[in-house]
Motif scaffolding. Structure first.
Motif, PDB file in Angstrom:
ATOM      1  N   ALA A  98       0.829  -1.202   0.000  1.00 19.80           N
ATOM      2  CA  ALA A  98       0.000   0.000   0.000  1.00 19.80           C
ATOM      3  C   ALA A  98       0.866   1.256   0.000  1.00 19.80           C
ATOM      4  CB  ALA A  98      -0.918   0.006   1.224  1.00 19.80           C
ATOM      5  N   PRO A  99       0.470   2.295  -0.725  1.00 16.89           N
ATOM      6  CA  PRO A  99       1.208   3.562  -0.685  1.00 16.89           C
ATOM      7  C   PRO A  99       1.393   4.053   0.748  1.00 16.89           C
ATOM      8  CG  PRO A  99      -0.445   3.615  -2.424  1.00 16.89           C
ATOM      9  CD  PRO A  99      -0.689   2.353  -1.638  1.00 16.89           C
ATOM     10  N   GLY A 100       2.598   4.511   1.053  1.00 13.82           N
ATOM     11  CA  GLY A 100       2.884   5.004   2.390  1.00 13.82           C
ATOM     12  C   GLY A 100       3.195   3.935   3.411  1.00 13.82           C
ATOM     13  N   GLY A 101       3.219   2.687   2.997  1.00 14.70           N
ATOM     14  CA  GLY A 101       3.444   1.595   3.933  1.00 14.70           C
ATOM     15  C   GLY A 101       4.907   1.383   4.260  1.00 14.70           C
ATOM     16  N   ALA A 102       5.129   0.634   5.348  1.00 21.25           N
ATOM     17  CA  ALA A 102       6.479   0.222   5.739  1.00 21.25           C
ATOM     18  C   ALA A 102       6.601  -1.261   5.433  1.00 21.25           C
ATOM     19  CB  ALA A 102       6.709   0.473   7.220  1.00 21.25           C
ATOM     20  N   ILE A 103       7.474  -1.591   4.485  1.00 15.95           N
ATOM     21  CA  ILE A 103       7.603  -2.979   4.057  1.00 15.95           C
ATOM     22  C   ILE A 103       9.035  -3.456   4.249  1.00 15.95           C
ATOM     23  CG2 ILE A 103       5.771  -2.659   2.348  1.00 15.95           C
ATOM     24  CD1 ILE A 103       7.992  -2.875   0.189  1.00 15.95           C
ATOM     25  N   ALA A 104       9.168  -4.768   4.358  1.00 19.59           N
ATOM     26  CA  ALA A 104      10.490  -5.398   4.357  1.00 19.59           C
ATOM     27  C   ALA A 104      10.591  -6.235   3.094  1.00 19.59           C
ATOM     28  CB  ALA A 104      10.672  -6.272   5.590  1.00 19.59           C
ATOM     29  N   LEU A 105      11.753  -6.217   2.506  1.00 18.06           N
ATOM     30  CA  LEU A 105      11.987  -6.957   1.270  1.00 18.06           C
ATOM     31  C   LEU A 105      13.292  -7.719   1.434  1.00 18.06           C
ATOM     32  CD1 LEU A 105      10.719  -7.384  -1.499  1.00 18.06           C
ATOM     33  CD2 LEU A 105      11.908  -5.351  -2.311  1.00 18.06           C
ATOM     34  N   ALA A 106      13.181  -9.042   1.606  1.00 17.96           N
ATOM     35  CA  ALA A 106      14.370  -9.865   1.806  1.00 17.96           C
ATOM     36  C   ALA A 106      15.049 -10.132   0.466  1.00 17.96           C
ATOM     37  CB  ALA A 106      13.992 -11.168   2.509  1.00 17.96           C
ATOM     38  N   GLY A 107      16.128 -10.921   0.495  1.00 20.92           N
ATOM     39  CA  GLY A 107      16.956 -11.096  -0.691  1.00 20.92           C
ATOM     40  C   GLY A 107      16.419 -12.112  -1.675  1.00 20.92           C
ATOM     41  N   VAL A 127      12.684  -1.588   4.011  1.00 23.85           N
ATOM     42  CA  VAL A 127      13.825  -2.123   4.751  1.00 23.85           C
ATOM     43  C   VAL A 127      14.245  -3.408   4.051  1.00 23.85           C
ATOM     44  CG1 VAL A 127      14.653  -3.038   6.942  1.00 23.85           C
ATOM     45  CG2 VAL A 127      13.017  -1.137   6.924  1.00 23.85           C
ATOM     46  N   THR A 128      15.505  -3.496   3.691  1.00 26.83           N
ATOM     47  CA  THR A 128      15.974  -4.674   2.968  1.00 26.83           C
ATOM     48  C   THR A 128      17.370  -5.074   3.429  1.00 26.83           C
ATOM     49  OG1 THR A 128      16.368  -5.630   0.763  1.00 26.83           O
ATOM     50  CG2 THR A 128      16.915  -3.293   1.061  1.00 26.83           C
ATOM     51  N   ASN A 129      17.663  -6.341   3.341  1.00 28.36           N
ATOM     52  CA  ASN A 129      19.023  -6.826   3.592  1.00 28.36           C
ATOM     53  C   ASN A 129      19.662  -7.301   2.294  1.00 28.36           C
ATOM     54  OD1 ASN A 129      17.413  -9.147   3.310  1.00 28.36           O
ATOM     55  ND2 ASN A 129      18.742 -10.359   4.632  1.00 28.36           N
ATOM     56  N   SER A 130      19.085  -6.861   1.166  1.00 27.81           N
ATOM     57  CA  SER A 130      19.592  -7.236  -0.150  1.00 27.81           C
ATOM     58  C   SER A 130      20.283  -6.050  -0.808  1.00 27.81           C
ATOM     59  CB  SER A 130      18.446  -7.720  -1.048  1.00 27.81           C
ATOM     60  OG  SER A 130      18.874  -7.835  -2.388  1.00 27.81           O
ATOM     61  N   VAL A 131      21.551  -6.215  -1.095  1.00 25.99           N
ATOM     62  CA  VAL A 131      22.295  -5.164  -1.797  1.00 25.99           C
ATOM     63  C   VAL A 131      21.686  -4.911  -3.167  1.00 25.99           C
ATOM     64  CG1 VAL A 131      24.553  -4.538  -2.743  1.00 25.99           C
ATOM     65  CG2 VAL A 131      24.417  -5.746  -0.551  1.00 25.99           C
ATOM     66  N   ARG A 132      21.273  -5.957  -3.840  1.00 34.22           N
ATOM     67  CA  ARG A 132      20.693  -5.829  -5.181  1.00 34.22           C
ATOM     68  C   ARG A 132      19.373  -5.061  -5.139  1.00 34.22           C
ATOM     69  NH1 ARG A 132      23.658  -8.393  -9.584  1.00 34.22           N
ATOM     70  NH2 ARG A 132      25.195  -9.723  -8.557  1.00 34.22           N
ATOM     71  N   VAL A 133      18.538  -5.360  -4.159  1.00 32.05           N
ATOM     72  CA  VAL A 133      17.255  -4.672  -4.033  1.00 32.05           C
ATOM     73  C   VAL A 133      17.467  -3.188  -3.739  1.00 32.05           C
ATOM     74  CG1 VAL A 133      15.233  -4.426  -2.536  1.00 32.05           C
ATOM     75  CG2 VAL A 133      15.881  -6.680  -3.401  1.00 32.05           C
ATOM     76  N   VAL A 158      16.084   1.592   3.603  1.00 30.81           N
ATOM     77  CA  VAL A 158      16.987   1.299   4.709  1.00 30.81           C
ATOM     78  C   VAL A 158      17.660  -0.044   4.420  1.00 30.81           C
ATOM     79  CG1 VAL A 158      17.204   0.882   7.192  1.00 30.81           C
ATOM     80  CG2 VAL A 158      15.498   2.520   6.340  1.00 30.81           C
ATOM     81  N   LEU A 159      18.967  -0.015   4.254  1.00 30.93           N
ATOM     82  CA  LEU A 159      19.743  -1.235   4.007  1.00 30.93           C
ATOM     83  C   LEU A 159      20.407  -1.671   5.303  1.00 30.93           C
ATOM     84  CD1 LEU A 159      20.920  -3.309   1.974  1.00 30.93           C
ATOM     85  CD2 LEU A 159      22.794  -1.689   1.585  1.00 30.93           C
ATOM     86  N   THR A 160      20.068  -2.873   5.742  1.00 34.03           N
ATOM     87  CA  THR A 160      20.692  -3.369   6.968  1.00 34.03           C
ATOM     88  C   THR A 160      22.171  -3.620   6.707  1.00 34.03           C
ATOM     89  OG1 THR A 160      20.430  -5.729   6.526  1.00 34.03           O
ATOM     90  CG2 THR A 160      18.548  -4.588   7.489  1.00 34.03           C
ATOM     91  N   GLY A 161      22.948  -3.599   7.743  1.00 33.55           N
ATOM     92  CA  GLY A 161      24.336  -4.034   7.621  1.00 33.55           C
ATOM     93  C   GLY A 161      24.398  -5.545   7.664  1.00 33.55           C
ATOM     94  N   GLY A 162      25.592  -6.072   7.761  1.00 29.17           N
ATOM     95  CA  GLY A 162      25.745  -7.506   7.889  1.00 29.17           C
ATOM     96  C   GLY A 162      26.805  -8.078   6.983  1.00 29.17           C
ATOM     97  N   VAL A 163      26.922  -9.383   7.017  1.00 26.10           N
ATOM     98  CA  VAL A 163      27.899 -10.123   6.221  1.00 26.10           C
ATOM     99  C   VAL A 163      27.239 -10.566   4.923  1.00 26.10           C
ATOM    100  CG1 VAL A 163      29.381 -12.160   6.142  1.00 26.10           C
ATOM    101  CG2 VAL A 163      29.069 -10.923   8.291  1.00 26.10           C
ATOM    102  N   ARG A 164      27.907 -10.354   3.814  1.00 29.48           N
ATOM    103  CA  ARG A 164      27.328 -10.622   2.495  1.00 29.48           C
ATOM    104  C   ARG A 164      27.407 -12.105   2.140  1.00 29.48           C
ATOM    105  NH1 ARG A 164      28.396  -6.140  -2.106  1.00 29.48           N
ATOM    106  NH2 ARG A 164      27.007  -6.896  -3.758  1.00 29.48           N
ATOM    107  N   THR A 165      26.284 -12.658   1.652  1.00 28.35           N
ATOM    108  CA  THR A 165      26.218 -14.057   1.232  1.00 28.35           C
ATOM    109  C   THR A 165      26.431 -14.165  -0.286  1.00 28.35           C
ATOM    110  OG1 THR A 165      23.862 -14.098   0.674  1.00 28.35           O
ATOM    111  CG2 THR A 165      24.442 -14.373   3.009  1.00 28.35           C
TER     112      THR A 165
END
Length: 280
Positions: A98-107, A127-133, A158-165
């Motif tokens: 939905a417009p204006g929503g807060a979503i998470a998008l995994a890799g 919010v994503t933990n995917s560099v590509r996304v 928002v890109l989370t930090g972490g170790v790249r797979t």
């Protein structure tokens, strides 16, 4: 299959792959009869699937590739597979943001396809933990702005930090801590494997833990997975099908799989079929 002689190569190869996985192996002469195409066409299709690592050619036919449950293909290896299915899935799933929503998008490559569809949804917080996304949104905003300030309605990413797979996904304690502190309207989650017994699974132990935090932090969980993921089991399960609100897949999903899913909680959306929402 009287119409299969007119199928595009990608569609035909998807049917061949489904037959190989469902039956545990097929012969060339069986495929020529079933698909109503020439022996040479079938052999070219098997060659293409073998190059992609999807089947193993044997004398007179092909069998499934036996991969260890800990095997994790890289992003590039997966990005060329099931392209039309992923695009259909992405279009259907994008209507759930939905417009204006807060979503998470995994890799994953299906999430990557979805990100491109979500560019048209205004005022998202992603919010994503995917560099590509993250790059999908960043590159689109940079191209639209031409060096100026981001356009009105552009997503906040928002890109989370972490170790790249190998899948270009960020995992581990840093990613987990970031996700734990947030709350999402919808989580869009790609998976390595999905089955009744094992639920959602991945070959990467750290990614499994990060995905658990994603699932716990979301009000609604939408799994985006093409039909080849059904019946695949990775090393580590991170959620059951009871944790999933919606499963968006493609028309290649077998009748048996549909029957199994019908007895489980997730709503099934088959992209490209009537009722997937894209015709509204």
């Amino acid at each position: 299959m009287s119409d299969n002689q007119n199928l595009l190569a990608e569609q035909r190869r998807a049917l061949i792959l489904d037959e190989v996985r469902r039956r545990g192996g097929v012969r060339v002469n069986e495929l020529t009869r079933r698909l109503n195409v020439s022996d040479m066409t079938v052999r070219r299709d098997l060659d293409a699937l073998a190059r992609q690592g999807m089947v193993e050619k044997v004398h007179g036919g092909a069998v499934p590739v036996s991969e260890p449950s800990s095997h994790e293909p890289g992003f590039e290896a997966k990005s060329g597979l099931e392209l039309s299915a992923k695009e259909d899935i992405a279009k259907a799933a994008a209507r759930m943001a939905a417009p204006g929503g807060a979503i998470a998008l995994a890799g994953g490559t299906t999430a990557f396809a979805l990100a491109q569809q979500l560019l048209e949804v205004p005022d998202l917080t992603v919010v994503t933990n995917s560099v590509r996304v993250a790059d999908v949104f960043y590159n689109a905003q940079r191209a639209a702005a031409g060096g100026a300030a981001p356009r009105a309605g552009a997503a906040t990413v928002v890109l989370t930090g972490g170790v790249r797979t190998p899948s270009d996904t960020l995992v581990g304690p840093v990613a987990d801590a970031a996700i734990r502190s947030l709350h999402f309207d919808v989580l869009f989650l790609g998976v390595h494997g999905i089955s009744v017994e094992a639920g959602l699974s991945t070959p990467n132990l750290a990614e499994a833990e990060t995905n658990r935090h994603f699932v716990r932090s979301a009000r609604r969980v939408v799994v985006v997975a093409d039909h080849t993921k059904w019946g695949t089991v990775g090393l580590s399960s991170f959620a059951s099908l009871e944790d999933v609100d919606v499963l968006v897949t493609d028309r290649g999903l077998s009748a048996q799989a549909r029957e199994e899913i019908a007895e489980l909680p997730p709503e099934l959306v088959v992209a490209g079929e009537p009722g997937d929402g894209t015709d509204l």
